[in-house]
Enzyme design. Structure first.
Site, PDB file in Angstrom:
ATOM      1  N   LYS A   1       0.817  -1.189   0.166  1.00 16.03           N
ATOM      2  CA  LYS A   1       0.000   0.084   0.084  1.00 16.03           C
ATOM      3  C   LYS A   1       0.847   1.514   0.004  1.00 16.03           C
ATOM      4  O   LYS A   1       0.324   2.446  -0.328  1.00 16.03           O
ATOM      5  CB  LYS A   1      -1.010  -0.096   1.289  1.00 16.03           C
ATOM      6  N   ASP A   2       2.302   1.044   0.108  1.00 20.04           N
ATOM      7  CA  ASP A   2       2.917   2.301   0.458  1.00 20.04           C
ATOM      8  C   ASP A   2       3.658   2.577  -0.930  1.00 20.04           C
ATOM      9  O   ASP A   2       4.404   3.833  -1.001  1.00 20.04           O
ATOM     10  CB  ASP A   2       4.097   2.064   1.552  1.00 20.04           C
TER      11      ASP A   2
ATOM     12  N   ARG B   1       2.363  10.778  13.171  1.00 20.75           N
ATOM     13  CA  ARG B   1       3.248   9.904  12.673  1.00 20.75           C
ATOM     14  C   ARG B   1       3.958   8.973  13.775  1.00 20.75           C
ATOM     15  O   ARG B   1       3.689   8.997  14.759  1.00 20.75           O
ATOM     16  CB  ARG B   1       4.527  10.903  12.025  1.00 20.75           C
ATOM     17  N   GLY B   2       4.767   7.912  13.247  1.00 20.70           N
ATOM     18  CA  GLY B   2       5.460   7.263  14.023  1.00 20.70           C
ATOM     19  C   GLY B   2       5.127   6.010  13.920  1.00 20.70           C
ATOM     20  O   GLY B   2       4.327   5.462  13.116  1.00 20.70           O
TER      21      GLY B   2
ATOM     22  N   ARG C   1       2.602   5.128  18.320  1.00 20.53           N
ATOM     23  CA  ARG C   1       1.223   5.392  18.100  1.00 20.53           C
ATOM     24  C   ARG C   1       0.381   4.901  19.396  1.00 20.53           C
ATOM     25  O   ARG C   1      -0.263   5.669  20.000  1.00 20.53           O
ATOM     26  CB  ARG C   1       0.784   4.962  16.671  1.00 20.53           C
TER      27      ARG C   1
ATOM     28  N   ARG D   1      -7.468   8.975   4.152  1.00 17.96           N
ATOM     29  CA  ARG D   1      -8.607   7.990   3.972  1.00 17.96           C
ATOM     30  C   ARG D   1      -9.262   7.708   5.113  1.00 17.96           C
ATOM     31  O   ARG D   1     -10.654   7.676   5.206  1.00 17.96           O
ATOM     32  CB  ARG D   1      -7.906   6.650   3.416  1.00 17.96           C
ATOM     33  N   ARG D   2      -8.396   7.237   6.408  1.00 15.05           N
ATOM     34  CA  ARG D   2      -9.091   6.881   7.414  1.00 15.05           C
ATOM     35  C   ARG D   2     -10.041   8.009   8.093  1.00 15.05           C
ATOM     36  O   ARG D   2     -11.154   8.089   8.602  1.00 15.05           O
ATOM     37  CB  ARG D   2      -8.332   6.424   8.648  1.00 15.05           C
TER      38      ARG D   2
ATOM     39  N   CYS E   1      -1.122   6.965  -3.506  1.00 12.53           N
ATOM     40  CA  CYS E   1      -1.444   6.030  -2.701  1.00 12.53           C
ATOM     41  C   CYS E   1      -1.562   6.670  -1.369  1.00 12.53           C
ATOM     42  O   CYS E   1      -2.046   5.896  -0.321  1.00 12.53           O
ATOM     43  CB  CYS E   1      -0.516   4.843  -2.756  1.00 12.53           C
TER      44      CYS E   1
ATOM     45  N   VAL F   1       4.395   1.725  15.223  1.00  8.36           N
ATOM     46  CA  VAL F   1       3.205   1.272  15.873  1.00  8.36           C
ATOM     47  C   VAL F   1       3.503   1.480  17.292  1.00  8.36           C
ATOM     48  O   VAL F   1       2.496   2.035  18.055  1.00  8.36           O
ATOM     49  CB  VAL F   1       2.950  -0.458  15.527  1.00  8.36           C
TER      50      VAL F   1
END
Length: 349
Positions: free
Chosen positions: A95-96, A161-162, A167, A143-144, A255, A164
């Site tokens: 997806k990136d 940002r960051g 976050r 998108r979210r 994207c 997992v």
């Protein structure tokens, strides 16, 4: 060592060349690369994992703005290393990947896909509908933000940002009430149990190709491309992400745009009662006013790219606004894997 130096060396057995796999330094990137390395090792190959520093990783670690625009900041260094012969394979979160193809590279394999849905990690074990109005929800995805805002829950959606850890820590420390992440990343890190809800695609469609990986190598290394495909490739996943990325390309969007798409290869019955596989595709995009338009389509798996492109045309007719979403990449097309091949085709028109 260049592709020419290793072209005659076998990939398994006595005298086999070492396959150098490039990865970003993040834990998730390394974990994803380890999955690929393990599969190649099990197939008899000798592999070496090479860490490649990217400008995006350095800016993220320093908390500074990314100098290069576009989401390709995290993959450019890997692609450059493949082209330079410093590594043989780059493993990307599909997806990136920027939506334009790159001369000299081929998308050799799309492995089995993790669950593509989004996941919520919220305080006090809450699900999205339990968060009170005004609750602060963090996500780095337009998108979210667009789709959750459209649910009308009165949440405050803020960009973050960051990685997992970074976050989720913002929720743990009380800086945010919740964050939204890709469930695939949590699963690969063994942390899916921390999700308080997996979001239904009827509410929030994932990003095109979310949960999928992409393995790129040099286009002139046909031996390696064939080995990657034979060892790693999942044709049903490739068909699904082709359709999803084709929606993105048909909208003329990068994207990172607020576009969601999810395709599945499902079993159906033909006119003679025989079981056949068909493609089912859903997509959502934003209008210039911030509203959402949705659409769906079905068809033959071999028509995945066309189905995605035609669904994008329907979304455009319903008001989807590519110019407001596309930024610098408005004219770029989707990267896809042509069904039945391991090659990355030229940009779609």
């Amino acid at each position: 060592m260049t592709a020419i130096d290793t072209a005659a060396a076998p990939l398994t057995g006595e005298g086999a060349r070492t396959i150098r796999i490039g990865t970003r330094a993040s834990l998730l990137a390394r974990t994803q690369t380890d999955l690929i390395a393990s599969a190649l090792t099990e197939a008899g190959a000798t592999v070496e994992i090479v860490t490649i520093a990217t400008d995006g990783d350095r800016s993220q670690a320093a908390g500074t703005p990314i100098a290069q625009t576009g989401v390709g900041v995290f993959v450019t260094a890997l692609r450059d290393a493949v082209l330079a012969g410093d590594i043989d394979v780059a493993v990307h979160s599909f997806k990136d990947l920027p939506t334009a193809s790159v001369a000299g590279l081929t998308l050799a394999a799309v492995p089995a896909r993790e669950d593509p849905r989004d996941a919520l990690v919220a305080r006090d074990g809450m699900v999205l509908g339990e968060l009170p109005p005004g609750a602060v929800v963090g996500t780095g995805s337009p998108r979210r933000i667009a789709q959750i805002a459209a649910l009308g829950l009165g949440l405050e959606l803020v960009p973050i940002r960051g990685n997992v850890d970074t976050r989720i820590a913002k929720v743990t420390r009380g800086e945010l009430d919740a964050v939204v992440l890709a469930r695939a990343g949590l699963a690969r890190l063994g942390r899916v149990g921390e999700a308080t809800e997996v979001l239904d695609p009827l509410q929030v469609l994932p990003a095109p190709a979310q949960g999928a990986l992409a393995c790129e190598c040099r286009a002139d290394d046909a031996q390696l491309a064939g080995f990657l495909r034979a060892t790693l490739h999942d044709e049903s996943v490739a068909v699904a992400v082709t359709a999803e990325r084709s929606v993105l390309g048909g909208l003329g969007s990068p994207c990172g745009a607020p576009v969601g798409a999810l395709a599945e290869v499902v079993e159906d019955l033909d006119d003679d009662g025989r079981v056949v596989e068909r493609l089912s595709l859903r997509a959502v995009a934003a209008t210039a006013e911030g509203a959402l338009v949705r659409g769906s389509a079905t068809g033959e798996t071999e028509d995945a790219e066309r189905i995605g492109r035609e669904l994008a045309e329907e979304l455009l007719a319903d008001g989807a606004e590519p110019k407001g979403l596309a930024g610098d990449e408005a004219q770029r097309s989707s990267t896809h894997v042509a069904p039945g091949t391991g090659d990355q085709p030229p940009p779609a028109s």
